[in-house]
Design an enzyme around this catalytic site. Structure first.
Site, mmCIF file in Angstrom:
data_model
loop_
_atom_site.group_PDB
_atom_site.id
_atom_site.type_symbol
_atom_site.label_atom_id
_atom_site.label_comp_id
_atom_site.label_asym_id
_atom_site.label_seq_id
_atom_site.Cartn_x
_atom_site.Cartn_y
_atom_site.Cartn_z
ATOM 1 N N LYS A 1 -29.980 36.421 -52.077
ATOM 2 C CA LYS A 1 -29.452 35.722 -50.954
ATOM 3 C C LYS A 1 -28.444 35.967 -51.252
ATOM 4 O O LYS A 1 -27.872 36.655 -51.242
ATOM 5 C CB LYS A 1 -29.452 34.118 -51.663
ATOM 6 C CG LYS A 1 -30.873 33.701 -52.605
ATOM 7 C CD LYS A 1 -30.871 32.202 -52.933
ATOM 8 C CE LYS A 1 -32.089 31.757 -53.274
ATOM 9 N NZ LYS A 1 -32.578 30.292 -54.103
ATOM 10 N N TYR B 1 -36.134 24.676 -46.024
ATOM 11 C CA TYR B 1 -36.071 24.299 -46.922
ATOM 12 C C TYR B 1 -36.070 22.448 -46.936
ATOM 13 O O TYR B 1 -36.021 21.316 -47.616
ATOM 14 C CB TYR B 1 -34.233 23.578 -47.790
ATOM 15 C CG TYR B 1 -34.162 25.878 -48.354
ATOM 16 C CD1 TYR B 1 -34.725 25.872 -49.433
ATOM 17 C CD2 TYR B 1 -33.644 26.276 -47.585
ATOM 18 C CE1 TYR B 1 -34.591 27.352 -50.466
ATOM 19 C CE2 TYR B 1 -32.939 27.819 -48.440
ATOM 20 C CZ TYR B 1 -33.502 28.169 -49.472
ATOM 21 O OH TYR B 1 -33.752 29.121 -50.109
ATOM 22 N N PHE C 1 -28.945 17.567 -53.814
ATOM 23 C CA PHE C 1 -27.865 19.384 -53.057
ATOM 24 C C PHE C 1 -28.343 19.748 -52.115
ATOM 25 O O PHE C 1 -28.140 21.344 -51.795
ATOM 26 C CB PHE C 1 -28.051 20.036 -54.540
ATOM 27 C CG PHE C 1 -29.274 20.703 -54.641
ATOM 28 C CD1 PHE C 1 -30.228 21.674 -53.638
ATOM 29 C CD2 PHE C 1 -30.227 19.932 -55.246
ATOM 30 C CE1 PHE C 1 -31.566 21.559 -54.174
ATOM 31 C CE2 PHE C 1 -31.478 19.770 -56.230
ATOM 32 C CZ PHE C 1 -32.510 20.747 -55.449
ATOM 33 N N ARG D 1 -41.831 35.876 -60.099
ATOM 34 C CA ARG D 1 -40.632 34.216 -60.678
ATOM 35 C C ARG D 1 -40.557 34.368 -62.717
ATOM 36 O O ARG D 1 -39.606 34.372 -62.729
ATOM 37 C CB ARG D 1 -42.349 32.973 -60.327
ATOM 38 C CG ARG D 1 -41.747 32.826 -59.285
ATOM 39 C CD ARG D 1 -42.772 30.752 -58.907
ATOM 40 N NE ARG D 1 -41.809 30.393 -59.691
ATOM 41 C CZ ARG D 1 -40.911 29.415 -59.229
ATOM 42 N NH1 ARG D 1 -40.545 30.109 -58.201
ATOM 43 N NH2 ARG D 1 -40.351 28.376 -59.527
ATOM 44 N N THR E 1 -34.254 29.008 -62.752
ATOM 45 C CA THR E 1 -33.918 28.709 -61.924
ATOM 46 C C THR E 1 -31.937 29.050 -62.362
ATOM 47 O O THR E 1 -31.239 29.343 -60.989
ATOM 48 C CB THR E 1 -33.953 27.107 -60.927
ATOM 49 O OG1 THR E 1 -35.415 26.988 -60.472
ATOM 50 C CG2 THR E 1 -33.016 26.743 -59.878
ATOM 51 N N ARG F 1 -31.999 36.728 -62.023
ATOM 52 C CA ARG F 1 -31.409 36.037 -61.925
ATOM 53 C C ARG F 1 -30.109 35.751 -63.703
ATOM 54 O O ARG F 1 -29.178 35.680 -62.847
ATOM 55 C CB ARG F 1 -31.252 34.406 -61.929
ATOM 56 C CG ARG F 1 -32.362 34.751 -60.353
ATOM 57 C CD ARG F 1 -33.317 33.377 -60.439
ATOM 58 N NE ARG F 1 -33.811 32.484 -59.122
ATOM 59 C CZ ARG F 1 -34.776 31.759 -59.342
ATOM 60 N NH1 ARG F 1 -35.456 31.386 -60.045
ATOM 61 N NH2 ARG F 1 -34.465 31.753 -57.548
ATOM 62 N N ASN G 1 -28.080 30.680 -56.648
ATOM 63 C CA ASN G 1 -28.742 32.191 -57.692
ATOM 64 C C ASN G 1 -29.378 33.205 -57.381
ATOM 65 O O ASN G 1 -30.484 33.896 -57.467
ATOM 66 C CB ASN G 1 -29.998 31.618 -58.151
ATOM 67 C CG ASN G 1 -31.029 30.522 -57.219
ATOM 68 O OD1 ASN G 1 -30.791 30.989 -55.980
ATOM 69 N ND2 ASN G 1 -31.649 30.282 -58.112
ATOM 70 N N HIS H 1 -34.432 34.590 -53.660
ATOM 71 C CA HIS H 1 -35.998 33.173 -54.229
ATOM 72 C C HIS H 1 -36.840 33.878 -53.949
ATOM 73 O O HIS H 1 -37.084 34.977 -54.444
ATOM 74 C CB HIS H 1 -36.109 33.323 -52.095
ATOM 75 C CG HIS H 1 -36.948 32.415 -52.135
ATOM 76 N ND1 HIS H 1 -36.901 31.066 -52.050
ATOM 77 C CD2 HIS H 1 -38.319 32.423 -51.398
ATOM 78 C CE1 HIS H 1 -38.079 30.019 -51.783
ATOM 79 N NE2 HIS H 1 -39.264 30.880 -51.536
ATOM 80 N N GLU I 1 -43.314 31.070 -45.695
ATOM 81 C CA GLU I 1 -42.616 31.607 -46.513
ATOM 82 C C GLU I 1 -42.786 32.695 -45.445
ATOM 83 O O GLU I 1 -41.582 32.926 -44.718
ATOM 84 C CB GLU I 1 -41.999 31.207 -47.479
ATOM 85 C CG GLU I 1 -41.592 29.994 -47.983
ATOM 86 C CD GLU I 1 -41.349 30.087 -49.656
ATOM 87 O OE1 GLU I 1 -40.553 28.643 -49.983
ATOM 88 O OE2 GLU I 1 -41.314 31.467 -49.734
HETATM 89 P P1 CMP Z 1 -35.282 27.917 -54.793
HETATM 90 O O1 CMP Z 1 -35.404 27.919 -56.277
HETATM 91 O O2 CMP Z 1 -34.737 29.745 -54.418
HETATM 92 O O3 CMP Z 1 -34.740 26.928 -53.792
HETATM 93 C C1 CMP Z 1 -34.305 26.143 -54.147
HETATM 94 C C2 CMP Z 1 -32.548 26.223 -53.821
HETATM 95 O O4 CMP Z 1 -31.902 25.078 -54.209
HETATM 96 C C3 CMP Z 1 -32.748 27.055 -55.863
HETATM 97 O O5 CMP Z 1 -33.069 27.821 -55.610
HETATM 98 C C4 CMP Z 1 -30.689 26.544 -55.152
HETATM 99 O O6 CMP Z 1 -30.650 27.047 -55.054
HETATM 100 C C5 CMP Z 1 -30.853 25.652 -55.065
HETATM 101 N N1 CMP Z 1 -30.294 24.775 -55.535
HETATM 102 C C6 CMP Z 1 -31.839 23.799 -56.842
HETATM 103 N N2 CMP Z 1 -31.120 22.840 -57.648
HETATM 104 C C7 CMP Z 1 -29.745 22.258 -57.220
HETATM 105 C C8 CMP Z 1 -28.932 21.970 -57.969
HETATM 106 N N3 CMP Z 1 -29.378 21.472 -59.515
HETATM 107 N N4 CMP Z 1 -27.500 22.055 -57.673
HETATM 108 C C9 CMP Z 1 -26.857 23.211 -56.612
HETATM 109 N N5 CMP Z 1 -28.391 23.839 -55.576
HETATM 110 C C10 CMP Z 1 -29.843 23.628 -56.952
#
Ligand code: CMP
Length: 139
Positions: free
Chosen positions: A11, A51, A59, A87, A93, A104, A114, A117, A128
């Site tokens: 990212k 997304y 968010f 994963r 996450t 991460r 983070n 992905h 994807e």
């Molecule tokens: P990922 O799980 O790759 O895909 C969904 C994304 O949404 C996640 O990574 C984060 O980048 C973002 N995300 C998930 N939870 C939150 C949160 N609580 N606040 C902001 N961004 C979020």
């Protein structure tokens, strides 16, 4: 697409912070073969579509702004049990909750930014991967 594949993005936070090489090295050292890869930047429309599943989340706007802010590296990875193993390699996450040694934990900024992905199912890995790559870009 084979079920031995997953899809990843490095990212914008990790790219701008100079972690691309280290992350790719860790991915390769963990037994994943890169079968497609590109250095690119998502448009607003790309990010909103990619997304779309999160569009009702509070968010969503922040997520789309972040993911379009700078270049990313997208890739399709191949390995036995690719989705689950990848994963495990990237960790939770929220990097504050990610296990030691995960990507991460090592490279992410916070729950929003983070670093990487990883697809959450074989079905989404195929969707994807096809969103980012045409058949002739996959080797
Ligand atoms: P990922 O799980 O790759 O895909 C969904 C994304 O949404 C996640 O990574 C984060 O980048 C973002 N995300 C998930 N939870 C939150 C949160 N609580 N606040 C902001 N961004 C979020």
């Amino acid at each position: 697409m084979s079920t031995h594949r997953t899809f990843t993005m490095i990212k914008p936070d990790a790219v701008v912070n100079g972690h691309t090489g280290a992350i790719l090295e860790k991915i390769a050292a963990s037994g994943f073969k890169i079968v497609a890869m590109k250095y690119t930047q998502l448009s607003l429309r790309d990010a909103q579509e990619f997304y779309a599943i999160h569009k009702e989340r509070p968010f969503f706007g922040e997520l789309v702004a972040f993911m379009t802010r700078g270049p990313i590296v997208s890739a399709i990875l191949e390995k036995e049990n690719a989705v689950e193993d990848f994963r495990a390699l990237i960790g939770a996450t929220n990097p504050a909750e990610a296990a030691e040694g995960t990507i991460r934990k090592m490279f992410a900024t916070n729950i929003a930014e983070n670093a990487v992905h990883g697809s959450d199912s074989d079905e989404n890995a195929a969707i994807e991967g096809a969103f980012h790559f045409s058949g002739r870009e996959i080797y």
